[in-house]
Each structure stands twice: as C-alpha cells, then as structure tokens.
Design a protein around this motif. Structure first.
Motif, short mmCIF file in Angstrom:
data_model
loop_
_atom_site.label_atom_id
_atom_site.label_comp_id
_atom_site.label_asym_id
_atom_site.label_seq_id
_atom_site.Cartn_x
_atom_site.Cartn_y
_atom_site.Cartn_z
N ALA A 72 0.83 -1.22 0.00
CA ALA A 72 0.00 0.00 0.00
C ALA A 72 0.85 1.26 0.00
CB ALA A 72 -0.91 0.00 1.22
N PHE A 73 2.16 1.09 0.14
CA PHE A 73 3.04 2.25 0.30
C PHE A 73 2.93 3.25 -0.86
CE2 PHE A 73 6.90 4.65 0.23
CZ PHE A 73 7.16 4.90 1.56
N SER A 74 3.08 2.74 -2.07
CA SER A 74 3.06 3.63 -3.25
C SER A 74 1.72 4.35 -3.38
CB SER A 74 3.32 2.85 -4.52
OG SER A 74 4.48 2.10 -4.37
N ASP A 75 0.65 3.62 -3.14
CA ASP A 75 -0.69 4.23 -3.25
C ASP A 75 -0.86 5.35 -2.23
OD1 ASP A 75 -1.23 2.39 -5.16
OD2 ASP A 75 -2.38 1.04 -3.88
N VAL A 76 -0.41 5.09 -1.00
CA VAL A 76 -0.56 6.10 0.05
C VAL A 76 0.29 7.32 -0.30
CG1 VAL A 76 -0.09 6.61 2.49
CG2 VAL A 76 -1.14 4.45 1.86
N PHE A 77 1.51 7.06 -0.76
CA PHE A 77 2.40 8.18 -1.12
C PHE A 77 1.77 9.01 -2.24
CE2 PHE A 77 5.77 10.38 -3.28
CZ PHE A 77 6.60 10.80 -2.25
N ALA A 78 1.31 8.32 -3.27
CA ALA A 78 0.73 9.02 -4.42
C ALA A 78 -0.52 9.82 -4.03
CB ALA A 78 0.39 8.02 -5.51
N ALA A 79 -1.28 9.31 -3.09
CA ALA A 79 -2.51 10.01 -2.69
C ALA A 79 -2.20 11.18 -1.75
CB ALA A 79 -3.45 9.02 -2.00
N LEU A 80 -1.22 10.98 -0.86
CA LEU A 80 -1.00 12.00 0.17
C LEU A 80 -0.09 13.15 -0.26
CD1 LEU A 80 -0.62 10.12 3.58
CD2 LEU A 80 -2.55 11.43 2.72
#
Lengths: 182, 165
Positions: free
Chosen positions: B11-19
C-alpha cells in the motif's frame, strides 16, 4: 531539510522512516522477553538453556512485529499465553519440595497444564481472528511455545514435550469448534 | 492507510501518491512562502510514514495527515519567527558593496546576530517581528513598548560585547 527534493528520493526517505519506525515498534513490543527470561531463571531454569531460547524468541518477536499483519498481531497474545507454562513448573517444583512429592511428576503435570492453558488461549484467539487466522495462530503458537519452554526446561525434555502436548490438546479443539469471525 | 498501518508494504506507493499532492498543496496554502510550504510538506509526509503504525483506521486518513501537516507548518512558522538571522542573509554580501564593505557588512551581521542570540527568545522574536514589519496580535502601544524594551536590552548586550553603542 533540503528543498525541492526529488519525488524518488522522498519516496526512498519515507520508506526508510517507515521501516525504522516499525523496527522500533518491534523492539518496544519485545520487552516481555527479557522479563520472561529473568523469571524463568529465577524459578530455577538454567541460564544457558534459557538464553538459547530467549535470544531467538526476542529476534522473532521483533521481526514479526516489524513485518506486521496477522503474524505481527500474534506476538502479544503469544507472549501472554506463554506465561502459564513459563511460571507453573517453577511454582509446582516449590510445591513438590514443600510436600515431598516427586519433582518430575509435578513438573510434567504442571508443564502439561500450562501448555493446555496456553493452547486454549491461542486456539480461541486464532479461531476468533477472522481472515488470516492460521498465520496469526502459527505466530502466536510459536511465540507462546517458546516462552513456555523457557519455564518447562526445569523438567527437561519431558517437561517441554508435555507442554507441547498440552498446547496441542488445548488449541486444536477450540480452533475446530469455536465459530469463525467473518 | 489502514493497510499500511498494519504492515502491508504494497500500500506504500498508493498512500504516497494520494498524500503527497494533498499535503504539498495544503502546506503551501498555510505557509508564508512556497519553499517553506514544501519543507513543511516534506516533514509532514515523513511524519505520516513514521507514525503510520499509530494510525487509527476508524479515523479519516486525509484528516489525520492534514492535522500533522498543519502542525508542521505551525512549527516551521514558529521556528522562522525565533530564528536570529537567516543563514543566507548572513552569507550574502551586499549587492552594491565592494569586497571590503561586504566583509564589514558580514562582520556586523555576525556581531548583531551574536548579540541577538544573547537576548531572551521573546525579545528576539519581538525585534525580528518589528524589523520584518509584522504585527503580533497585541495592541500597537503594547508592541511599541516591547520593541523599546527589547532594543534597550539589545543595546546593553552590544555594549557589553563591543564597549560601544
């Protein structure tokens, strides 16, 4: 902080910070291991034997919490469940000395009883865990059995085998019978 | 965010891209300059990942991350207010000065900075606010009095160091 840091290097730093924070969390969550080792030694287990189990147990606890997920969440219940087989043999030995009964018999019975309690706790928690219950169960069982083995070492191999037998007997029926949480 | 809090690295990349865009935009709006905004956003993002394991899935992830960003912006503003002198200002020579005048300017700035750091933090903050033309949320007469007192203390500090006003 360096301004206009590239997104790639920011991702890398964020990842490092995240992993280090999880590692710190693992170390904090492994605090009961040295306490359990000290307790086992106080109750009569030999220092060398306890260390052989305590060091890998601490490493495993840190690694599992760092990894996270179902296995990470199994560490705390595993350590808690392991308390029964950890302290019961030491207390039983004191009792045996007081009433001049056979130490070996008392120790084996207490290890079995402690294992039964630990198995019951782990089995119940695993059955109620929901998705990933078997990963949680395996991690908690391994942690509980190793914690308990530090205490059951007083009774030698028979004590440890008795504890494992009790553990299996306590855990399996509960896993089979307690309704799963969906 | 809940997956990341539980240790799911996928989930790291998704969280980074969203935040990241969310926090960067929010911090830019809260900060006095785009550079400060970016600094605060970076600090906040790293804090979000550092404390990810403490995230409560019952809370809204964006609100939680924005609260951290607001704190970072506030901390950076406070830091800027109490900073004696900007490092860049100290090193930057006067654009119209010859090398000798520039060296004197730098020495004077360093001496002023030294005297300023010997003051209490409230006095230093008052003087810096006055020099920057900022007005803290107090009455103008109270601010004038504070500036006057801080200036007197600065003079005394300067005199004790250099023997002259």
């Amino acid at each position: 902080m360096e301004r206009r840091e590239s997104a790639a290097s920011l991702v890398k730093r964020a990842r490092t910070v995240y992993e280090l924070a999880r590692l710190r969390r693992g170390i904090v969550h492994a605090w009961p291991v040295p306490v359990a080792a000290w307790l086992a030694m106080r109750l009569g287990a030999s220092e060398g034997h306890v260390m052989v189990l305590a060091v890998p147990l601490a490493v495993a606890a840190i690694a599992l919490v760092w990894k996270g997920g179902a296995v990470g969440r199994g560490v705390a219940p595993g350590l808690a469940a392991g308390i029964a087989p950890l302290i019961l043999p030491g207390l039983a030995m004191d009792c045996a000395e007081a009433c001049s009964a056979s130490c070996e018999t008392w120790c084996s019975i207490s290890c079995f009883a402690g294992g039964l309690v630990a198995g019951g706790v782990v089995g119940f928690r695993a059955a109620r865990f929901g998705e990933g219950w078997w990963r949680f169960g395996i991690a908690a069982a391994a942690i509980a059995a190793t914690t308990g083995a530090m205490g059951c070492l007083i009774g030698g191999a028979i004590g440890v085998v008795g504890m494992l037998a009790g553990f299996a007997l306590g855990a399996v029926p509960l896993i089979a019978l307690v309704p799963r949480k969906i | 965010m809940a997956r990341l809090a539980d240790g799911d690295r996928s989930a790291f990349s998704d969280v980074f891209a969203a935040l990241w865009p969310l926090l960067a935009g929010f911090a830019r709006r809260l900060s006095s300059s785009p550079e400060d905004g970016e600094d605060a956003a970076q600090h906040a993002l790293l804090k979000v990942f550092e404390y990810a394991h403490r995230y409560d899935p019952a809370r809204d992830a964006a609100a939680w991350a924005l609260a951290i960003t607001a704190n970072e912006c506030h901390a950076l503003r406070r830091k800027r207010r109490t900073e004696p002198l900007d490092e860049d200002t100290e090193r930057r020579p006067s654009p119209h000065a010859d090398p000798e005048t520039a060296a004197i300017d730098r020495e004077l700035l360093a001496a002023a900075s030294d005297a300023l750091t010997s003051l209490r933090s409230e006095d230093a903050a008052t003087l810096l606010a006055a020099w920057r033309g900022e007005r803290p949320p107090i009455t103008p007469s109270a601010f004038r009095k504070r500036v006057q007192r801080a200036t007197e203390r600065l003079r005394a500090a300067w005199r004790s160091r250099h023997g002259t006003s």
